[in-house]
Motif scaffolding. Structure first.
Motif, PDB file in Angstrom:
ATOM      1  N   ASP A 120     -80.483 -54.347-102.426  1.00  0.00           N
ATOM      2  CA  ASP A 120     -79.759 -55.266-101.493  1.00  0.00           C
ATOM      3  C   ASP A 120     -80.040 -54.814-100.380  1.00  0.00           C
ATOM      4  OD1 ASP A 120     -78.343 -57.549-100.805  1.00  0.00           O
ATOM      5  OD2 ASP A 120     -76.613 -56.687-102.018  1.00  0.00           O
ATOM      6  N   CYS A 121     -80.014 -55.831 -99.173  1.00  0.00           N
ATOM      7  CA  CYS A 121     -80.364 -55.715 -97.737  1.00  0.00           C
ATOM      8  C   CYS A 121     -79.395 -54.420 -97.333  1.00  0.00           C
ATOM      9  CB  CYS A 121     -79.937 -56.853 -97.063  1.00  0.00           C
ATOM     10  SG  CYS A 121     -80.325 -56.936 -95.171  1.00  0.00           S
ATOM     11  N   ASP A 122     -80.007 -53.578 -96.502  1.00  0.00           N
ATOM     12  CA  ASP A 122     -79.174 -52.589 -95.813  1.00  0.00           C
ATOM     13  C   ASP A 122     -78.166 -53.124 -94.982  1.00  0.00           C
ATOM     14  OD1 ASP A 122     -78.435 -50.258 -94.492  1.00  0.00           O
ATOM     15  OD2 ASP A 122     -80.238 -49.418 -94.133  1.00  0.00           O
ATOM     16  N   MET A 123     -76.820 -52.965 -94.951  1.00  0.00           N
ATOM     17  CA  MET A 123     -76.222 -53.844 -94.188  1.00  0.00           C
ATOM     18  C   MET A 123     -75.277 -52.539 -93.193  1.00  0.00           C
ATOM     19  SD  MET A 123     -76.609 -56.757 -94.656  1.00  0.00           S
ATOM     20  CE  MET A 123     -75.354 -57.503 -93.879  1.00  0.00           C
ATOM     21  N   GLY A 124     -76.038 -51.478 -93.044  1.00  0.00           N
ATOM     22  CA  GLY A 124     -75.369 -50.575 -91.766  1.00  0.00           C
ATOM     23  C   GLY A 124     -74.032 -50.581 -91.902  1.00  0.00           C
ATOM     24  N   ARG A 125     -73.347 -50.588 -90.921  1.00  0.00           N
ATOM     25  CA  ARG A 125     -71.925 -50.307 -90.769  1.00  0.00           C
ATOM     26  C   ARG A 125     -71.116 -51.498 -91.605  1.00  0.00           C
ATOM     27  NH1 ARG A 125     -73.269 -51.368 -85.759  1.00  0.00           N
ATOM     28  NH2 ARG A 125     -72.460 -53.000 -84.702  1.00  0.00           N
ATOM     29  N   TRP A 126     -71.786 -52.536 -91.976  1.00  0.00           N
ATOM     30  CA  TRP A 126     -70.898 -53.488 -92.826  1.00  0.00           C
ATOM     31  C   TRP A 126     -70.926 -53.132 -94.172  1.00  0.00           C
ATOM     32  CZ3 TRP A 126     -73.358 -58.317 -90.147  1.00  0.00           C
ATOM     33  CH2 TRP A 126     -73.133 -58.214 -88.605  1.00  0.00           C
ATOM     34  N   ARG A 127     -71.657 -52.373 -94.564  1.00  0.00           N
ATOM     35  CA  ARG A 127     -71.663 -52.071 -96.025  1.00  0.00           C
ATOM     36  C   ARG A 127     -70.254 -51.759 -96.739  1.00  0.00           C
ATOM     37  NH1 ARG A 127     -72.397 -47.684-100.052  1.00  0.00           N
ATOM     38  NH2 ARG A 127     -73.959 -48.517-101.516  1.00  0.00           N
ATOM     39  N   GLY A 128     -70.095 -52.518 -97.799  1.00  0.00           N
ATOM     40  CA  GLY A 128     -68.570 -52.549 -98.320  1.00  0.00           C
ATOM     41  C   GLY A 128     -67.643 -53.453 -97.780  1.00  0.00           C
ATOM     42  N   LEU A 129     -67.920 -54.093 -96.760  1.00  0.00           N
ATOM     43  CA  LEU A 129     -67.156 -55.139 -96.054  1.00  0.00           C
ATOM     44  C   LEU A 129     -67.479 -56.511 -96.748  1.00  0.00           C
ATOM     45  CD1 LEU A 129     -67.289 -54.242 -92.214  1.00  0.00           C
ATOM     46  CD2 LEU A 129     -65.600 -53.593 -93.979  1.00  0.00           C
ATOM     47  N   THR A 130     -66.444 -57.437 -96.765  1.00  0.00           N
ATOM     48  CA  THR A 130     -66.732 -58.802 -96.842  1.00  0.00           C
ATOM     49  C   THR A 130     -67.112 -59.613 -95.579  1.00  0.00           C
ATOM     50  OG1 THR A 130     -64.702 -59.513 -96.455  1.00  0.00           O
ATOM     51  CG2 THR A 130     -64.750 -58.897 -98.685  1.00  0.00           C
ATOM     52  N   GLY A 188     -65.808 -62.157 -94.267  1.00  0.00           N
ATOM     53  CA  GLY A 188     -64.815 -62.140 -93.365  1.00  0.00           C
ATOM     54  C   GLY A 188     -64.181 -61.130 -92.754  1.00  0.00           C
ATOM     55  N   GLU A 189     -64.242 -60.075 -93.315  1.00  0.00           N
ATOM     56  CA  GLU A 189     -63.862 -58.617 -92.773  1.00  0.00           C
ATOM     57  C   GLU A 189     -64.658 -58.311 -91.604  1.00  0.00           C
ATOM     58  OE1 GLU A 189     -61.767 -56.420 -96.443  1.00  0.00           O
ATOM     59  OE2 GLU A 189     -64.092 -56.070 -95.974  1.00  0.00           O
ATOM     60  N   ARG A 222     -63.860 -58.222 -87.663  1.00  0.00           N
ATOM     61  CA  ARG A 222     -64.052 -56.933 -86.600  1.00  0.00           C
ATOM     62  C   ARG A 222     -65.303 -57.087 -85.745  1.00  0.00           C
ATOM     63  NH1 ARG A 222     -64.749 -52.134 -91.156  1.00  0.00           N
ATOM     64  NH2 ARG A 222     -62.761 -52.536 -92.199  1.00  0.00           N
ATOM     65  N   GLU A 223     -65.973 -57.913 -85.798  1.00  0.00           N
ATOM     66  CA  GLU A 223     -67.283 -58.170 -84.962  1.00  0.00           C
ATOM     67  C   GLU A 223     -67.781 -59.620 -84.901  1.00  0.00           C
ATOM     68  OE1 GLU A 223     -70.284 -54.953 -84.841  1.00  0.00           O
ATOM     69  OE2 GLU A 223     -69.378 -54.057 -86.473  1.00  0.00           O
ATOM     70  N   PRO A 224     -67.189 -60.574 -84.565  1.00  0.00           N
ATOM     71  CA  PRO A 224     -67.340 -62.108 -84.657  1.00  0.00           C
ATOM     72  C   PRO A 224     -68.698 -62.157 -83.781  1.00  0.00           C
ATOM     73  CG  PRO A 224     -65.596 -61.869 -83.216  1.00  0.00           C
ATOM     74  CD  PRO A 224     -65.926 -60.367 -83.754  1.00  0.00           C
ATOM     75  N   SER A 241     -82.577 -59.824 -86.192  1.00  0.00           N
ATOM     76  CA  SER A 241     -81.373 -59.080 -85.493  1.00  0.00           C
ATOM     77  C   SER A 241     -80.873 -58.171 -86.512  1.00  0.00           C
ATOM     78  CB  SER A 241     -80.244 -59.837 -84.716  1.00  0.00           C
ATOM     79  OG  SER A 241     -79.734 -60.677 -85.760  1.00  0.00           O
ATOM     80  N   ALA A 242     -80.367 -57.042 -86.080  1.00  0.00           N
ATOM     81  CA  ALA A 242     -79.604 -56.185 -86.996  1.00  0.00           C
ATOM     82  C   ALA A 242     -78.459 -55.664 -86.258  1.00  0.00           C
ATOM     83  CB  ALA A 242     -80.549 -55.131 -87.633  1.00  0.00           C
ATOM     84  N   PRO A 243     -77.446 -56.250 -85.826  1.00  0.00           N
ATOM     85  CA  PRO A 243     -76.242 -55.905 -85.127  1.00  0.00           C
ATOM     86  C   PRO A 243     -75.634 -54.862 -85.976  1.00  0.00           C
ATOM     87  CG  PRO A 243     -75.916 -58.321 -85.820  1.00  0.00           C
ATOM     88  CD  PRO A 243     -77.334 -57.816 -85.951  1.00  0.00           C
ATOM     89  N   HIS A 244     -75.716 -54.675 -87.283  1.00  0.00           N
ATOM     90  CA  HIS A 244     -74.850 -54.079 -88.004  1.00  0.00           C
ATOM     91  C   HIS A 244     -75.530 -52.671 -88.297  1.00  0.00           C
ATOM     92  CE1 HIS A 244     -78.033 -55.117 -90.727  1.00  0.00           C
ATOM     93  NE2 HIS A 244     -77.729 -56.246 -90.893  1.00  0.00           N
TER      94      HIS A 244
END
Length: 194
Positions: free
Chosen positions: A78-88, A90-91, A95-97, A109-112
């Protein structure tokens, strides 16, 4: 030389609203039940000469339950989601709209802090384009819906933003025919998922 690559989307391991980025949980009971219901249509794909899966527990379990005995491919993760890993989603949005908005708007972009969408599509596309191409050979690959979406964007040479407009349901299949950057999408008749 033409190759037939059929992607099978991993069975779900959580409800749609509870899906998490880079979810690495095993299949839940609903996922196992769905695999059993779909088995009659999907088991014949085990006849493919090459059988792969993403390295996630859900993809491995889906492939094993269907009798594929797939070989895990790191490029199909899967795509590496950085610090968003494990979040939905919505979550992450709570946190970071503005970061989520930027990520959805710009495929570079990869703001995560993880992998940009464009890199993810390229990684999956490179895997697809480097499959061995013996004329008429068949491959089956079990992967998360996000990986299947990335493969379709690459195969169709679509703009990366198209990724957000492709809906891949658990245990659905899609077949690509071609080789090395020249792919055609084949939609099969008669398959229906619940």
């Amino acid at each position: 030389m033409h190759l037939r690559v059929t992607f099978v989307a991993t069975a779900r391991s959580s409800s749609l609203l509870a899906e998490r980025f880079e979810e690495d949980r095993p299949l839940d009971q609903a996922g196992w039940d769905a695999v059993q219901r779909a088995a009659a249509e999907l088991v014949p794909l085990a006849a493919a000469e090459l059988r792969y899966c993403s390295p996630s527990p859900g993809s491995r379990a889906t492939g094993d339950a269907l009798g594929y005995a797939p070989l895990a491919q790191l490029a199909l993760r899967d795509c590496d989601m950085g610090r968003w890993r494990g979040l939905t989603l919505g979550e992450a949005m709570a946190r970071e709209p503005s970061a989520v908005d930027a990520w959805l708007a710009d495929p570079r972009s990869a703001p995560h802090g993880g992998e940009p969408l464009m890199s993810f599509v390229s990684r999956v596309g490179q895997w697809l384009d480097t499959r061995p191409a013996d004329d008429g050979s068949q491959i089956v690959a079990v992967a998360e819906p996000s990986v299947v979406r990335a493969a379709l964007v690459h195969a169709l040479r679509a703009h990366p933003s198209t990724y957000w407009n492709i809906d891949v349901r658990p245990l659905s299949t899609v077949t690509l025919i071609g080789a090395n950057g020249r792919w055609n999408l084949r939609l099969e008749a008669g398959l229906q998922r619940v």
